[in-house]
Every structure is written in C-alpha cells, then in structure tokens.
Design a protein around this motif. Structure first.
Motif, PDB file in Angstrom:
ATOM      1  N   THR A   2      48.869  34.414  39.516  1.00  0.00           N
ATOM      2  CA  THR A   2      48.449  34.874  38.191  1.00  0.00           C
ATOM      3  C   THR A   2      47.673  33.782  37.474  1.00  0.00           C
ATOM      4  OG1 THR A   2      50.366  36.345  38.030  1.00  0.00           O
ATOM      5  CG2 THR A   2      49.238  35.779  35.980  1.00  0.00           C
ATOM      6  N   ARG A   3      48.161  32.545  37.544  1.00  0.00           N
ATOM      7  CA  ARG A   3      47.460  31.428  36.902  1.00  0.00           C
ATOM      8  C   ARG A   3      46.107  31.181  37.552  1.00  0.00           C
ATOM      9  NH1 ARG A   3      52.778  29.273  36.716  1.00  0.00           N
ATOM     10  NH2 ARG A   3      52.469  28.160  38.670  1.00  0.00           N
ATOM     11  N   LEU A   4      46.047  31.315  38.887  1.00  0.00           N
ATOM     12  CA  LEU A   4      44.789  31.128  39.579  1.00  0.00           C
ATOM     13  C   LEU A   4      43.779  32.189  39.146  1.00  0.00           C
ATOM     14  CD1 LEU A   4      43.315  29.470  41.751  1.00  0.00           C
ATOM     15  CD2 LEU A   4      44.145  31.096  43.443  1.00  0.00           C
ATOM     16  N   GLY A   5      44.258  33.406  38.963  1.00  0.00           N
ATOM     17  CA  GLY A   5      43.388  34.485  38.526  1.00  0.00           C
ATOM     18  C   GLY A   5      42.874  34.267  37.123  1.00  0.00           C
ATOM     19  N   ASP A  19      54.309  31.804  44.953  1.00  0.00           N
ATOM     20  CA  ASP A  19      54.958  32.410  43.801  1.00  0.00           C
ATOM     21  C   ASP A  19      53.916  33.272  43.106  1.00  0.00           C
ATOM     22  OD1 ASP A  19      55.871  32.749  40.984  1.00  0.00           O
ATOM     23  OD2 ASP A  19      57.536  31.502  41.678  1.00  0.00           O
ATOM     24  N   LEU A  20      54.291  34.481  42.734  1.00  0.00           N
ATOM     25  CA  LEU A  20      53.325  35.374  42.086  1.00  0.00           C
ATOM     26  C   LEU A  20      52.788  34.771  40.797  1.00  0.00           C
ATOM     27  CD1 LEU A  20      54.964  38.883  42.596  1.00  0.00           C
ATOM     28  CD2 LEU A  20      53.201  37.764  43.975  1.00  0.00           C
ATOM     29  N   ALA A  21      53.579  33.950  40.125  1.00  0.00           N
ATOM     30  CA  ALA A  21      53.111  33.304  38.897  1.00  0.00           C
ATOM     31  C   ALA A  21      51.945  32.361  39.190  1.00  0.00           C
ATOM     32  CB  ALA A  21      54.254  32.546  38.227  1.00  0.00           C
ATOM     33  N   ASP A  22      51.980  31.692  40.361  1.00  0.00           N
ATOM     34  CA  ASP A  22      50.882  30.799  40.733  1.00  0.00           C
ATOM     35  C   ASP A  22      49.589  31.585  40.941  1.00  0.00           C
ATOM     36  OD1 ASP A  22      52.527  28.589  40.623  1.00  0.00           O
ATOM     37  OD2 ASP A  22      53.041  28.686  42.751  1.00  0.00           O
ATOM     38  N   TRP A  45      41.629  33.591  46.949  1.00  0.00           N
ATOM     39  CA  TRP A  45      42.814  33.088  47.642  1.00  0.00           C
ATOM     40  C   TRP A  45      42.493  32.504  49.011  1.00  0.00           C
ATOM     41  CZ3 TRP A  45      45.824  38.271  46.682  1.00  0.00           C
ATOM     42  CH2 TRP A  45      46.095  38.388  45.301  1.00  0.00           C
ATOM     43  N   GLY A  46      41.223  32.181  49.251  1.00  0.00           N
ATOM     44  CA  GLY A  46      40.858  31.577  50.532  1.00  0.00           C
ATOM     45  C   GLY A  46      40.853  32.553  51.681  1.00  0.00           C
ATOM     46  N   GLU A  47      40.348  33.782  51.449  1.00  0.00           N
ATOM     47  CA  GLU A  47      40.281  34.836  52.471  1.00  0.00           C
ATOM     48  C   GLU A  47      41.670  35.162  53.024  1.00  0.00           C
ATOM     49  OE1 GLU A  47      37.406  36.463  53.081  1.00  0.00           O
ATOM     50  OE2 GLU A  47      36.533  35.169  51.527  1.00  0.00           O
ATOM     51  N   ARG A  48      42.626  35.294  52.133  1.00  0.00           N
ATOM     52  CA  ARG A  48      43.998  35.628  52.530  1.00  0.00           C
ATOM     53  C   ARG A  48      44.480  36.849  51.754  1.00  0.00           C
ATOM     54  NH1 ARG A  48      46.817  29.849  51.671  1.00  0.00           N
ATOM     55  NH2 ARG A  48      45.558  30.029  49.762  1.00  0.00           N
ATOM     56  N   LEU A  86      47.733  41.977  43.470  1.00  0.00           N
ATOM     57  CA  LEU A  86      48.582  41.225  42.556  1.00  0.00           C
ATOM     58  C   LEU A  86      49.149  42.076  41.415  1.00  0.00           C
ATOM     59  CD1 LEU A  86      49.892  38.599  41.729  1.00  0.00           C
ATOM     60  CD2 LEU A  86      47.739  37.915  40.640  1.00  0.00           C
ATOM     61  N   PRO A  87      48.343  42.895  40.721  1.00  0.00           N
ATOM     62  CA  PRO A  87      48.927  43.715  39.646  1.00  0.00           C
ATOM     63  C   PRO A  87      50.044  44.623  40.145  1.00  0.00           C
ATOM     64  CG  PRO A  87      46.542  43.693  39.456  1.00  0.00           C
ATOM     65  CD  PRO A  87      46.872  43.064  40.776  1.00  0.00           C
ATOM     66  N   CYS A  88      49.854  45.226  41.322  1.00  0.00           N
ATOM     67  CA  CYS A  88      50.889  46.109  41.862  1.00  0.00           C
ATOM     68  C   CYS A  88      52.108  45.313  42.308  1.00  0.00           C
ATOM     69  CB  CYS A  88      50.325  46.916  43.024  1.00  0.00           C
ATOM     70  SG  CYS A  88      49.134  48.199  42.537  1.00  0.00           S
ATOM     71  N   ALA A  89      51.889  44.094  42.801  1.00  0.00           N
ATOM     72  CA  ALA A  89      53.014  43.248  43.207  1.00  0.00           C
ATOM     73  C   ALA A  89      53.873  42.899  42.003  1.00  0.00           C
ATOM     74  CB  ALA A  89      52.501  41.984  43.887  1.00  0.00           C
ATOM     75  N   ARG A  90      53.228  42.547  40.904  1.00  0.00           N
ATOM     76  CA  ARG A  90      53.995  42.180  39.707  1.00  0.00           C
ATOM     77  C   ARG A  90      54.806  43.364  39.202  1.00  0.00           C
ATOM     78  NH1 ARG A  90      49.105  39.166  37.847  1.00  0.00           N
ATOM     79  NH2 ARG A  90      48.601  41.013  36.627  1.00  0.00           N
TER      80      ARG A  90
END
Length: 235
Positions: free
Chosen positions: A225-228, A220-223, A112-115, A141-145
């Motif tokens: 997820t797709r990046l992952g 967006d969390l979906a974005d 995520w670019g060191e974020r 991310l998993p806990c956020a979802r």
C-alpha cells in the motif's frame, strides 16, 4: 486487440453480496452440477475415467477430465466459500484476480518488479515458500485488503507473497478407484492433488488448476500500500 498485439479484455462485471464483493471464482446457486455418469474410458495415454456422454474438447483439458458445472455468474445466491472449476482455471491460466476477475498484468505488476500478489490461508502462520503448490489464483491489492478483513477463513490467519512466476503443476480434484469407479475418500487437506503426467491424472476428476510459485518474496500488504502511494524503496 490493440495495435501492439496486446489482448484487450472487457472489464468483468462486479457483483456484491451483503456489502462485499463476490469473488470471481465463487459459484452461484443456479450454477448446478449437471448429472454425469462416470465410466471407464480408454484412449491416448491409457485407461481412466470419463463421462458416458463425453465431449473431449469441452470436458477435458490436457487429457484430464474436468468437473462439469453450469455457468451463470451473478444469478441466484453466491456460495462464498466455494470455487467454480472453470473460473478458477481461467484465473490461473490468465493471471486474473480471484475476487474482481481483472487481469493482474498491470501497473502494480511493473511497480512490484514484474511479480504477482498471492494471499493464502495460514492459520499456523506458515508463509508461502519457494516452489509452493497452490490452487489459489493471484489477487489485486484492493481485493486483498478487503478479503483479509472479510473472509472468515483468512481472518483465522493469512500470509501474502509476491511471486515472479506461477508454473503449471497439475490439478486438484476427486480421485476415483480404478476397480469400482467410486470416489476415493478425501484427504484432510481437501481435494486430491496430482502432478502433471502422473498415472493418477487419468483417475482424477479435476476441480482446480494447481501451480507452483517461484521467485517468492513474503510481504506485508501495508508495504504494498505504501509503495502504491509512492513511498520508499523496493520490496
């Protein structure tokens, strides 16, 4: 510690309640607040509140008095809407996921670019902004979802953002009257928030660390997820 000097932490034990992960920062029923008498105390920096039986190396951080609470994570019944002062502070200081307690310094951070990812309540749809003051630690991310679908507060509306930096800002807690040493009424927003080195710091019983977010990008969390999953471009 590894050979390259990086600190290796043991994985936090995970607890579940009614099929959901219990947040790392949530208190449990056996984690009671021990009796504590608030008194007037004068020391380096001036006069403010203290404990009658205070141990400065335990009860204070950066000169600020902190609320006492027992530590017995996993014992009893979790209070999912609450926040344990010490674990919240640990999560903020070390950038631990507020739900699983694992470090958010990992492969996702690099991807995520060191974020770091932050998710917060937004019942009116207001996004997290540049310089935002927050007492909500980062999240993986998993806990956020899981959280946006399970947490009653987040189901009322939430916002997510990636932040390059989370800088110390101050504390949130109970403010005390300088003459009566009684707690002040709480604001509608919850706890009193006080910036670092403000005169009211010495009259505040801290319960949360507060930081400001910088280099903020709403996402967006979906974005994520797709990046992952290896799909398309930078965020």
């Amino acid at each position: 510690m590894s050979g390259d000097g990086a600190v290796i932490t043991r994985p936090k034990k995970q607890f579940q309640w009614q099929g959901l992960h219990v947040p790392f920062i949530a208190p449990w029923s056996t984690e009671q607040h021990p009796p504590a008498t608030i008194v007037l105390r004068t020391g380096v920096g001036g006069t403010g509140i203290g404990y009658a039986d205070e141990l400065s190396h335990v009860d204070r951080r950066r000169g600020v008095l902190w609320a006492r609470q027992a530590v017995a994570r996993g014992s009893g019944t979790p209070f999912l809407a609450g926040v344990h002062p010490l674990r919240q502070r640990q999560a903020m200081s070390h950038m631990l996921c507020q739900v699983c307690g694992e470090s958010t310094h990992g492969s996702a951070l690099r991807r995520w670019g060191e974020r770091h990812l932050f998710v917060a309540r937004a019942p009116k749809g207001r996004p997290l902004g540049e310089g935002e003051v927050t007492t909500t630690p980062p999240i993986c991310l998993p806990c956020a979802r899981e959280s946006v679908g399970a947490c009653p507060n987040l189901r009322k509306g939430w916002t997510a953002a990636l932040a390059e930096r989370a800088l110390p800002w101050g504390v949130a807690g109970l403010g005390y009257d300088e003459k009566t040493l009684k707690p002040l009424p709480l604001p509608e927003t919850g706890l009193h928030t006080v910036p670092i080195d403000h005169p009211r710091e010495r009259w505040t019983l801290a319960m949360r660390d507060a930081v400001t977010l910088h280099g903020v990008t709403s996402i967006d969390l979906a974005d994520l997820t797709r990046l992952g999953a290896g799909e398309g471009g930078a965020l």
